[in-house]
Design an enzyme around this catalytic site. Structure first.
Site, PDB file in Angstrom:
ATOM      1  N   HIS A 365       0.755  -2.904 -22.238  1.00 43.08           N
ATOM      2  CA  HIS A 365       0.805  -3.099 -20.832  1.00 43.08           C
ATOM      3  C   HIS A 365      -0.285  -4.063 -20.438  1.00 43.08           C
ATOM      4  O   HIS A 365      -0.295  -3.982 -19.070  1.00 43.08           O
ATOM      5  CB  HIS A 365       0.610  -1.493 -20.164  1.00 43.08           C
ATOM      6  CG  HIS A 365       2.005  -0.705 -20.071  1.00 43.08           C
ATOM      7  ND1 HIS A 365       2.762  -1.017 -19.062  1.00 43.08           N
ATOM      8  CD2 HIS A 365       2.255   0.061 -21.010  1.00 43.08           C
ATOM      9  CE1 HIS A 365       3.832  -0.258 -19.177  1.00 43.08           C
ATOM     10  NE2 HIS A 365       3.547   0.421 -20.346  1.00 43.08           N
ATOM     11  N   LYS A 559      -2.298  -1.952  -4.242  1.00 37.86           N
ATOM     12  CA  LYS A 559      -2.306  -1.806  -5.638  1.00 37.86           C
ATOM     13  C   LYS A 559      -3.748  -1.140  -6.001  1.00 37.86           C
ATOM     14  O   LYS A 559      -4.374  -1.492  -5.161  1.00 37.86           O
ATOM     15  CB  LYS A 559      -2.045  -3.258  -6.319  1.00 37.86           C
ATOM     16  CG  LYS A 559      -2.588  -4.285  -5.889  1.00 37.86           C
ATOM     17  CD  LYS A 559      -2.306  -5.643  -6.622  1.00 37.86           C
ATOM     18  CE  LYS A 559      -1.025  -6.014  -5.773  1.00 37.86           C
ATOM     19  NZ  LYS A 559       0.047  -6.290  -6.900  1.00 37.86           N
ATOM     20  N   ARG A 560      -3.917  -0.998  -7.183  1.00 38.41           N
ATOM     21  CA  ARG A 560      -5.473  -0.693  -7.497  1.00 38.41           C
ATOM     22  C   ARG A 560      -6.062  -1.716  -7.241  1.00 38.41           C
ATOM     23  O   ARG A 560      -5.842  -2.666  -7.417  1.00 38.41           O
ATOM     24  CB  ARG A 560      -5.314  -0.202  -8.858  1.00 38.41           C
ATOM     25  CG  ARG A 560      -4.722   1.051  -9.348  1.00 38.41           C
ATOM     26  CD  ARG A 560      -4.575   1.317 -11.076  1.00 38.41           C
ATOM     27  NE  ARG A 560      -3.892   0.263 -11.833  1.00 38.41           N
ATOM     28  CZ  ARG A 560      -4.361  -0.423 -12.769  1.00 38.41           C
ATOM     29  NH1 ARG A 560      -5.516  -0.409 -12.977  1.00 38.41           N
ATOM     30  NH2 ARG A 560      -3.768  -1.260 -13.146  1.00 38.41           N
ATOM     31  N   LYS A 565      -6.729  -8.338  -9.773  1.00 36.87           N
ATOM     32  CA  LYS A 565      -5.703  -8.491  -8.819  1.00 36.87           C
ATOM     33  C   LYS A 565      -6.223  -9.326  -7.703  1.00 36.87           C
ATOM     34  O   LYS A 565      -5.288  -9.626  -6.734  1.00 36.87           O
ATOM     35  CB  LYS A 565      -5.372  -7.176  -8.454  1.00 36.87           C
ATOM     36  CG  LYS A 565      -4.518  -6.344  -9.667  1.00 36.87           C
ATOM     37  CD  LYS A 565      -4.114  -5.113  -9.292  1.00 36.87           C
ATOM     38  CE  LYS A 565      -3.762  -4.152 -10.185  1.00 36.87           C
ATOM     39  NZ  LYS A 565      -2.237  -4.435 -10.312  1.00 36.87           N
ATOM     40  N   THR A 670       5.047  -3.905 -10.654  1.00 37.34           N
ATOM     41  CA  THR A 670       6.337  -3.449 -10.295  1.00 37.34           C
ATOM     42  C   THR A 670       6.401  -3.382  -8.452  1.00 37.34           C
ATOM     43  O   THR A 670       7.345  -3.420  -8.178  1.00 37.34           O
ATOM     44  CB  THR A 670       6.290  -2.409 -11.025  1.00 37.34           C
ATOM     45  OG1 THR A 670       5.377  -1.339 -10.580  1.00 37.34           O
ATOM     46  CG2 THR A 670       6.950  -2.292 -12.258  1.00 37.34           C
ATOM     47  N   LYS A 674       9.450  -4.044  -5.717  1.00 36.58           N
ATOM     48  CA  LYS A 674       9.765  -3.161  -4.718  1.00 36.58           C
ATOM     49  C   LYS A 674       9.705  -3.977  -3.381  1.00 36.58           C
ATOM     50  O   LYS A 674      10.502  -3.722  -2.481  1.00 36.58           O
ATOM     51  CB  LYS A 674       8.841  -1.999  -4.515  1.00 36.58           C
ATOM     52  CG  LYS A 674       8.664  -0.999  -5.767  1.00 36.58           C
ATOM     53  CD  LYS A 674       7.346  -0.376  -5.604  1.00 36.58           C
ATOM     54  CE  LYS A 674       6.988   0.318  -6.947  1.00 36.58           C
ATOM     55  NZ  LYS A 674       5.765   0.779  -6.970  1.00 36.58           N
TER      56      LYS A 674
END
Ligand SMILES: *Cc1c(COP(=O)(O)O)cnc(C)c1O
Length: 828
Positions: A365, A559-560, A565, A670, A674
């Protein structure tokens, strides 16, 4: 009043209502005075569970009798979210339950909101596991999940003046109506101790402490199928014999119950702090606890199903069992299966190795070096002495195999082998290497990520095992992430496609493309989106006190919180937008596209820069939202405690979402899927699954910017060395924050990490400076596109229409065919 309704319902006017009433009365968890939404939730959930238990038992008995090959998914995390709406949705009894609750004086939505999220996960990896379970059940696959029953999940995030605060997430505070304890499923799990060698040379792990693993099962119903599969969560328990009554009566209360408190620690929290050695031991204990309990259970079932079937052989084990490791957290399944087969069942090394490597497959991952697990050999020698022996033997045999093969591998073996002794003070076990060497298949989670695994991280192994490496692009369940969370849009889709078959065959969403310019559809699409935006605005007001305008562009990044990110890129962009708005005349401001920027996500409790980012977003929000000059053109909101239920609220109301990681760093993502499925446009980099989403929905419907993955290493060197000259807009945004406009908190350490000058911070490792100008240009294209309502709606429809590939049904069907070799097994 509701109490009277409850009495009425006991007359058989409605079967469901009386069943709910029955549960409220005869499986009481509260005193009989009240029947509030909370009591209604527990009673309704138990009534749904009654139905589930029937199909659940029948599915289990059918698997037992048909004895197909079965998959076991091992994951340290599951982000299940709420279960009531999902269960009645999958069973097709939503309307019936809504009516029944109305009869009892309640509203389904209010009742469903009473449920606490089962948040036994951290982020995408845990949610993926939960989406996979939904698809396995829906596809009638003989499969189930294994995890741990954490008493507290990750944590509940509270935002205060200081920034993020972590509180224990008490999802089991009352109880969970969904879990069933299996008192007959208990396995002993050993820790510490030593290895005994018998005169014949066989080895046995003895001594140490033994804790019991007790099974709790959670039903996972498939959509419109009878099949209901299990998520089996292990709880740690000490037995009564371990309670020292003598010591207790002697007043030594703590030592009398020592093993009981050690057992409690194992399942207390997900990812306990691992700064100390005790913390590290606890995490390794958790991992082993999951692996050992699950494998003992799997072996028990394998034998049970062979009972009375004449001669059978261990070599058939891989024909009946597939084990999937969700990242490296359950890697200890490898040496544990070897140990059980050799030491308990008496098999030789070669046979045990053949069985183990044909049974186990591994999903990677991440390629982030700091996230690749390495365990200290000295800790492992203490906690799991027999397993370290086995790992050393696997390593030894692997080296011999590589050296006896093609030449020229000598230079590579140091990085390929499992043990890393390069630091003699601190030798470690490289878990990802152990997985690659021991698994029959290794997969990445999006095409780009799988390509990077083959060309970089695992490149040396590819020459030995060219067919071991695969791609399985992640997916999401269309049930939870469109049908149930966005019923208005779902109804429109079903109406225009003249079928609701898309719920289990998401590819047929492409049928919407022919209507992408249809004005009637545009009107319906826009009104569904607007209704969701109003709902979201209400929610934001309720949890933050900030009023947002549903007519502004809703721009969301949830998101985290992580530097890769790049929430910082987002907030720097917002800061620049704010500064420019302030400099504009009123006339100029009126020509801009009003925006509401929402961010959310949890920062890991010990991750300082991530927590600074949370604080910065909140500080920027406080300044912007209270600035009367600009606050009708811009709002910045931090949505607290991001979890599955919050996502289900945010995603339907989103119009633009940000997936802006440094290229090559987000394995898949992911939430991008969505959002896209719900008709939200994406601004993003060519990273993870963004690449494939853009291909599917069309590049003209995607706001692309930023460096490409293959340019990153060179750009990083330039940036770090201070050779790269940044855009003045980037410098302006940073300076504005440093000037103290957003309060007195010292943001210099955070901003220094963005300086491309090796004298400061980390030389902008995540290339925020490099990508800032192209990000701002892409945002300008967003503003322009949003002004053209027709064009925007068309792009939105095409996003949904192109999202079919990202169903977890597709992903799971590929795992079933290409890795596990399992077939559907529908209960009759
Ligand atoms: C989908 C999801 C994630 C994953 O988000 P990414 O943006 O892909 O990292 C994390 N948390 C929750 C609650 C989710 O639903």
């Amino acid at each position: 009043m509701p109490i009277a309704a409850l009495r009425d319902a006991c007359r058989p006017s409605s079967e469901i209502a009386s069943n709910i009433a029955y549960h409220s009365r005869y499986s009481p968890h509260f005193s009989p005075l009240k029947f509030d939404p909370e009591q209604a939730f527990y009673a309704a959930a138990e009534s749904v569970r009654d139905r589930l238990i029937q199909s659940w038992n029948e599915t289990f008995l059918h698997f037992h009798k048909a004895d197909p090959k079965q998959t076991y998914y091992l994951s340290m995390e599951y982000l299940q979210g709420r279960a009531l709406s999902n269960a009645i949705g999958n069973l097709g009894i939503r309307d019936a339950y809504a009516d029944a609750l109305t009869k009892l004086g309640h509203q389904l939505e209010k009742v469903a909101e009473q449920e606490k999220d089962a948040a036994l996960g951290n982020g995408g990896l845990g949610r993926l596991a939960s989406c996979f379970l939904d698809s396995m059940a829906t596809l009638n696959l003989p499969a189930w999940g294994y995890g741990l029953r954490y008493r507290y999940g990750l944590f509940k995030q509270k935002i205060s003046k200081e920034g993020q605060e972590e509180l224990a997430e008490d999802w089991l505070e009352k109880f969970s109506p969904w879990e069933v304890v299996r008192h007959d499923i208990v396995f002993p799990i050993r820790f510490f101790g030593h290895v005994e060698v018998s005169p014949t040379g066989s080895r046995k792990w003895v001594g140490g402490e033994v804790i019991q693993a007790l099974a709790y099962d959670v039903p996972i119903p498939g959509y419109k199928t009878k099949n209901t599969i299990s998520l089996r969560l292990w709880e740690a328990k000490a037995s009564a014999e371990d309670f020292n009554l003598f010591q207790f009566n002697d007043g030594q209360y703590d030592s009398a119950a020592q093993l009981h408190s050690k057992a409690q620690q194992i399942c207390a929290v997900l990812y306990p702090g691992d700064a100390t050695e005790d913390g590290k031991i606890l995490r390794l204990k958790q991992q082993f606890f999951l692996c050992s309990a699950s494998l003992q259970d799997i072996i028990f079932r394998f034998k049970e199903r062979r009972d009375g079937k004449g001669a059978w052989q261990w070599s058939n084990f891989p024909d009946k069992v597939a084990v999937q490791l969700n990242d490296t957290h359950p890697t200890l399944a490898i040496p544990e299966l070897m140990r059980l087969l050799m030491d308990d069942e008496g098999l030789g090394w070669d046979e045990a190795w053949d069985i183990t490597s044909r049974t186990i497959a591994y999903t990677n991952h991440t390629v982030l070096p700091e996230a690749l697990e390495k365990w200290s050999q000295s800790i492992m020698a203490k906690l799991l002495p027999r397993h370290l022996e086995i790992i050393k033997e696997i390593d030894k045999r692997f080296i011999a195999m590589v050296m006896s093969g093609s030449t020229g591998m000598e230079s590579k073996i140091a990085t390929m082998r499992i043990l890393d002794d390069s630091n003699p003070q601190k030798p470690v076990v490289r878990m990802a290497n152990l997985c690659v060497v021991s698994s029959h298949k290794v997969n990445g989670v999006a095409q780009l990520h799988s390509d990077i695994l083959k060309s970089e991280l695992f490149a040396d192994y590819v020459s030995i095992w060219p067919t071991k490496f695969q791609n399985k692009t992640n997916g999401i369940t269309p049930r939870r992430w469109l049908r149930f969370c966005n019923p208005d849009l779902s109804d429109i889709i079903s109406k225009w496609l003249k079928t609701d078959e898309w719920i289990t065959n998401l590819d047929i969403l492409t049928g919407l493309r022919q209507f992408a310019d249809n004005e009637e559809l545009h009107a319906e699409w826009a009104s569904a989106k607007m209704a969701s935006k109003y709902r979201l605005a209400q929610y934001v007001l309720q949890v933050t006190g900030v009023t947002i305008d549903p007519n502004s562009l809703f721009d969301i990044q949830v998101k985290r919180i992580h530097e890769y990110k790049r929430q910082l890129l987002n907030i720097l962009g917002a800061v620049y937008r704010y500064k420019k708005l302030k400099e504009m005349s009123i006339e100029e401001r009126k020509k801009t596209t009003p925006r509401t920027i929402m961010l959310g996500g949890k920062a890991f409790a010990t991750y300082t820069n991530a927590k600074r980012i949370v604080k910065l977003v909140n500080d920027v929000g406080a300044a912007v939202n209270n600035d009367p000059d600009v606050n009708s053109y811009l709002k910045v909101v931090f949505v607290p405690n991001y979890n599955v239920s919050v996502a289900e609220m945010l995603i339907p109301g989103s119009e633009l979402s940000q997936h802006i990681s440094t290229a090559g760093m987000e394995a898949s993502g992911t939430s991008n899927m969505k959002f896209s499925l719900n008709g939200c446009l994406i601004i993003g980099t060519l990273d993870g699954a963004n690449v494939e989403i853009r291909e599917e929905i069309g590049e003209e419907n995607f706001f692309l910017f930023g460096a490409k993955a293959d340019e990153v290493p060179r750009l990083r060197k330039e940036r770090e060395a201070g050779l790269f000259k940044t855009d003045p807009r980037f410098e302006e945004a940073k300076l504005y924050i440093r000037s103290g406009v957003f309060g007195s908190y010292d943001y210099n350490p955070l901003l220094d990490s963005l300086e491309g000058n090796s004298g400061y911070g980390r030389g902008d490792y995540f290339l925020v400076g490099h990508d800032f100008p192209s990000y701002m240009d892409a945002q300008a294209r967003v503003d322009e596109a949003y002004k053209d309502r027709k064009r925007w709606l068309k792009m939105s429809i095409l996003s949904t229409a192109g999202s079919g590939k990202f169903s977890s049904d597709r992903t799971i069907a590929q795992y079933a065919n290409e890795i596990w070799g399992i077939k559907p097994c529908p209960a009759p």
